[in-house]
Design a protein around this motif. Structure first.
Motif, mmCIF file in Angstrom:
data_model
loop_
_atom_site.group_PDB
_atom_site.id
_atom_site.type_symbol
_atom_site.label_atom_id
_atom_site.label_comp_id
_atom_site.label_asym_id
_atom_site.label_seq_id
_atom_site.Cartn_x
_atom_site.Cartn_y
_atom_site.Cartn_z
ATOM 1 N N UNK A 1 -7.810 1.644 -2.930
ATOM 2 C CA UNK A 1 -8.595 1.946 -1.764
ATOM 3 C C UNK A 1 -9.814 2.536 -0.989
ATOM 4 N N UNK A 2 -11.066 2.097 -1.236
ATOM 5 C CA UNK A 2 -12.237 2.598 -0.930
ATOM 6 C C UNK A 2 -11.965 2.615 0.893
ATOM 7 N N UNK B 1 0.709 -1.097 0.129
ATOM 8 C CA UNK B 1 -0.230 -0.747 -0.206
ATOM 9 C C UNK B 1 0.729 0.889 -0.212
ATOM 10 N N UNK B 2 0.460 2.461 -0.411
ATOM 11 C CA UNK B 2 0.811 3.753 -0.711
ATOM 12 C C UNK B 2 -0.148 4.198 -0.717
ATOM 13 N N UNK B 3 0.773 6.396 -0.247
ATOM 14 C CA UNK B 3 -0.549 7.155 -0.154
ATOM 15 C C UNK B 3 -0.746 7.473 -1.594
ATOM 16 N N UNK B 4 -1.991 7.380 -1.569
ATOM 17 C CA UNK B 4 -2.880 8.345 -3.285
ATOM 18 C C UNK B 4 -1.482 9.430 -3.842
ATOM 19 N N UNK B 5 -1.373 10.180 -2.841
ATOM 20 C CA UNK B 5 -1.006 11.630 -3.000
ATOM 21 C C UNK B 5 0.054 11.407 -2.170
ATOM 22 N N UNK B 6 1.620 11.961 -3.297
ATOM 23 C CA UNK B 6 2.731 11.903 -2.587
ATOM 24 C C UNK B 6 3.746 13.093 -3.837
ATOM 25 N N UNK B 7 3.639 13.632 -3.488
ATOM 26 C CA UNK B 7 3.996 14.897 -4.085
ATOM 27 C C UNK B 7 4.633 16.139 -3.498
ATOM 28 N N UNK B 8 5.304 16.805 -4.554
ATOM 29 C CA UNK B 8 5.721 18.315 -4.195
ATOM 30 C C UNK B 8 5.142 19.366 -4.683
ATOM 31 N N UNK B 9 4.266 20.001 -3.576
ATOM 32 C CA UNK B 9 2.960 21.065 -3.940
ATOM 33 C C UNK B 9 4.240 22.398 -4.282
ATOM 34 N N UNK C 1 -3.607 3.360 -2.282
ATOM 35 C CA UNK C 1 -3.685 2.550 -3.453
ATOM 36 C C UNK C 1 -2.612 1.618 -3.023
ATOM 37 N N UNK C 2 -2.832 0.323 -4.042
ATOM 38 C CA UNK C 2 -1.081 -0.457 -4.529
ATOM 39 C C UNK C 2 -1.861 -0.867 -6.373
ATOM 40 N N UNK C 3 -0.064 -0.794 -6.293
ATOM 41 C CA UNK C 3 -0.320 -1.285 -7.836
ATOM 42 C C UNK C 3 0.716 -3.718 -7.516
ATOM 43 N N UNK C 4 -0.114 -3.795 -8.877
ATOM 44 C CA UNK C 4 0.145 -5.134 -8.382
ATOM 45 C C UNK C 4 -0.095 -5.803 -9.830
ATOM 46 N N UNK C 5 0.450 -7.213 -9.870
ATOM 47 C CA UNK C 5 0.772 -7.945 -11.250
ATOM 48 C C UNK C 5 0.266 -9.325 -11.187
#
Length: 425
Positions: free
Chosen positions: A291-292, A68-76, A236-240
Motif C-alpha cells: 500500500x502506498x 490488509x496486514x502491517x508491513x512490519x510485524x516482528x519480534x525485535x 501490505x496484503x497478499x492476494x491470489x
C-alpha cells in the motif's frame, strides 16, 4: 297504477332537466375523448438523451479481494549477550525507526573489543617485521603472507567487537507500535538461540525473570521476544489471481483498493508468485501488494476489494456504451446534428471499459450522439395514456385492453346511461 300513467304524472320540467343533464354529460364526454386527450398527446414531446464523443482514460484490470496486514510485524531481538540496564519504552508506545528500545551492559563487550585491538596490534607488528626480513626467498615471502593473513583475521575480530558494542543498544528497525515488552532491567540476555529460564512472561511469550520466577533473582532470557513491533503507517496484503489473469499482472502495476465503507487507497504490485496453489481444481497464483502512502484509516485485518490495473491508455475517443448498437457484426451510432437531425453512422469500435466504448473510427471528438429516446406516456402500440394516438374512438366498438362499447347503455361496474340516471337524482 300502470307505468304509463305514472310517467304521464311526472312534470314536464323534470323531463326537461333530465334531458339537459344527459346532453351535457354526452357533450363533455365527446369533448374530453375527442379533443382534450388528443391535444395532450400532441403536446407530449419526445425526450432525447445525448452525449458527446470525448477523450477518456481506458483501463483494463484484474479484480480480487484481500486482507490488509502491517508491513512490519516482528519480534525485535538483541544480537549480543548481557544484562539489561535500561528499558526505554512500554507496550502501547509508538516509536520511530532508530529509536532506542533497551540497552545491556557493555563491560564484557568492551573487554572483548580491547582484546581484539591488542591482537590486531600484535599481528600488525609481526607483519612489519616479516616485511623487513623478507630477503626474497620463498620462505621469507611465506612468513610475510602468513603475517598479512593474521592481520586480516585480527581486523575482522575488531570489527565484530565494535559491532557488538553498537548492538548493546537495541533500536527500532522501523516506525511502529510496540505491542509487547518481554524484558526488564536486570534480566540476563542471551544473544544466541536461548538458554534456560525460570519463568515466562505473558503477552509476547518471552521467557524472563521477575515476579513469579523461581528462587533465583535473575534469569537468562532469549532476545527473540524482547519487543514486538507492528507498523502503523506501512501496510501490505497478499492476494491470489486466477491462472487466466496472472499473465496480465506484473511487478510495478498500480493497484486500487476499496474498503467496505467506500474509502479508496492505492498500492503497487511487489511480486507475482511463480507457483500456484489449487482450490477446487483451479489454480491461483499469489500476488504481493504494498500500500502506498501512510494508509491512514487502515488497520490489521481490514478486508478490501482489489483492482490491479494492468493496462491504462489516455486520450482514447469514447462514447457511452448505450449509444452503440451492434447488429450482424456492424456497429453504429446515431449522430445528432445541431438542428436535431439524426443520422445513423457506422463506426469501428475498440475496447470497452466501465460504461464507455472506444471509437476507433467513424466519428470525431466533439460529435453528439444519441444515447436514449422516448416519449412520456407512450405505450407499446403507438398509444399515449392507453387511448388511440389519433384521438378517435375505435370503429369496432372495442376499447384498448379488450373492453367493448356497451350496447345496453350500461358501463362496466353497473353505471347506467340515459333514463337510469334519473333514479339516482
Amino acid at each position: 297504477m300502470s307505468p304509463r300513467s305514472f310517467i304521464r304524472k311526472i312534470p314536464r320540467w323534470t323531463w326537461f332537466t333530465l334531458s339537459t343533464v344527459l346532453v351535457a354529460v354526452v357533450g363533455l364526454s365527446i369533448w374530453a375523448f375527442g379533443f382534450l386527450l388528443p391535444s395532450q398527446q400532441a403536446a407530449a414531446e419526445t425526450i432525447t438523451q445525448t452525449a458527446t464523443a470525448d477523450l477518456q482514460t481506458m483501463e483494463k484490470s484484474v479484480t480480487t479481494t484481500g486482507t490488509v496486514t502491517p508491513t512490519v510485524q516482528e519480534d525485535v531481538s538483541f544480537a549480543v549477550s548481557g544484562t539489561v540496564t535500561k528499558v526505554a519504552v512500554e507496550a502501547g508506545e509508538t516509536v520511530e525507526k532508530g529509536q532506542t528500545l533497551a540497552k545491556v551492559d557493555t563491560l564484557e563487550l568492551k573487554a572483548s573489543l580491547l582484546e581484539a585491538k591488542a591482537t590486531l596490534a600484535e599481528a600488525e607488528a609481526t607483519l612489519a617485521t616479516a616485511e623487513d626480513d623478507n630477503d626474497g626467498t620463498d620462505s621469507a615471502q611465506a612468513r610475510e603472507d602468513a603475517a598479512a593473513a593474521a592481520v586480516e583475521v585480527a581486523q575482522e575480530s575488531v570489527d565484530d567487537a565494535e559491532d557488538a558494542m553498537d548492538d548493546a543498544t537495541l533500536v527500532a528497525p522501523a516506525d511502529g507500535l510496540i505491542t509487547s515488552v518481554g524484558v526488564a532491567v536486570g534480566d540476563k540476555i542471551s544473544g544466541s538461540s536461548s538458554s534456560g529460564s525460570s519463568s515466562t512472561s505473558g503477552g509476547s511469550g518471552a521467557t524472563m525473570g521477575g515476579s513469579g520466577s523461581s528462587s533465583t533473582s535473575t534469569t537468562t532470557t532469549s532476545s527473540s521476544a524482547a519487543f514486538t513491533l507492528v507498523s502503523t503507517d506501512s501496510w501490505s496484503l497478499d492476494v491470489t489471481v486466477g491462472e487466466t489473469d496472472v499473465s496480465n499482472v506484473a511487478a510495478g502495476d498500480q493497484v486500487e483498493l476499496t474498503t467496505d465503507d467506500g474509502t479508496e487507497y492505492f498500492g503497487l504490485v511487489e511480486e507475482v508468485g511463480l507457483l500456484p496453489s489449487t482450490t477446487s481444481g483451479s489454480a491461483a497464483y499469489p500476488v504481493s501488494i504494498a500500500v502506498t502512502g501512510d494508509g491512514e484509516g487502515l488497520f490489521d485485518g481490514v478486508s478490501v476489494d482489489v483492482s490491479i490495473i494492468y493496462e491504462r491508455r489516455t486520450d482514447v475517443l469514447a462514447v457511452p456504451s448505450a449509444a452503440v448498437t451492434t447488429a450482424d457484426g456492424t456497429s453504429t451510432v446515431t449522430v445528432v446534428a445541431d438542428d436535431g437531425t439524426q443520422t445513423e453512422t457506422p463506426v469501428e469500435v475498440g475496447d470497452s471499459s466501465g460504461s464507455y466504448t472506444e471509437i476507433v473510427s467513424g466519428i470525431d471528438e466533439g460529435t453528439t450522439v444519441l444515447v436514449a429516446s422516448f416519449t412520456p406516456g407512450e405505450g407499446n402500440s403507438g398509444t399515449t395514456g392507453g387511448f388511440p394516438s389519433d384521438g378517435e374512438f375505435p370503429s369496432d366498438g372495442t376499447f384498448p385492453g379488450g373492453g367493448e362499447m356497451p350496447s345496453d347503455g350500461q358501463f362496466p361496474g353497473g353505471g347506467q346511461m340515459g333514463g337510469g340516471m334519473g333514479g339516482n337524482q
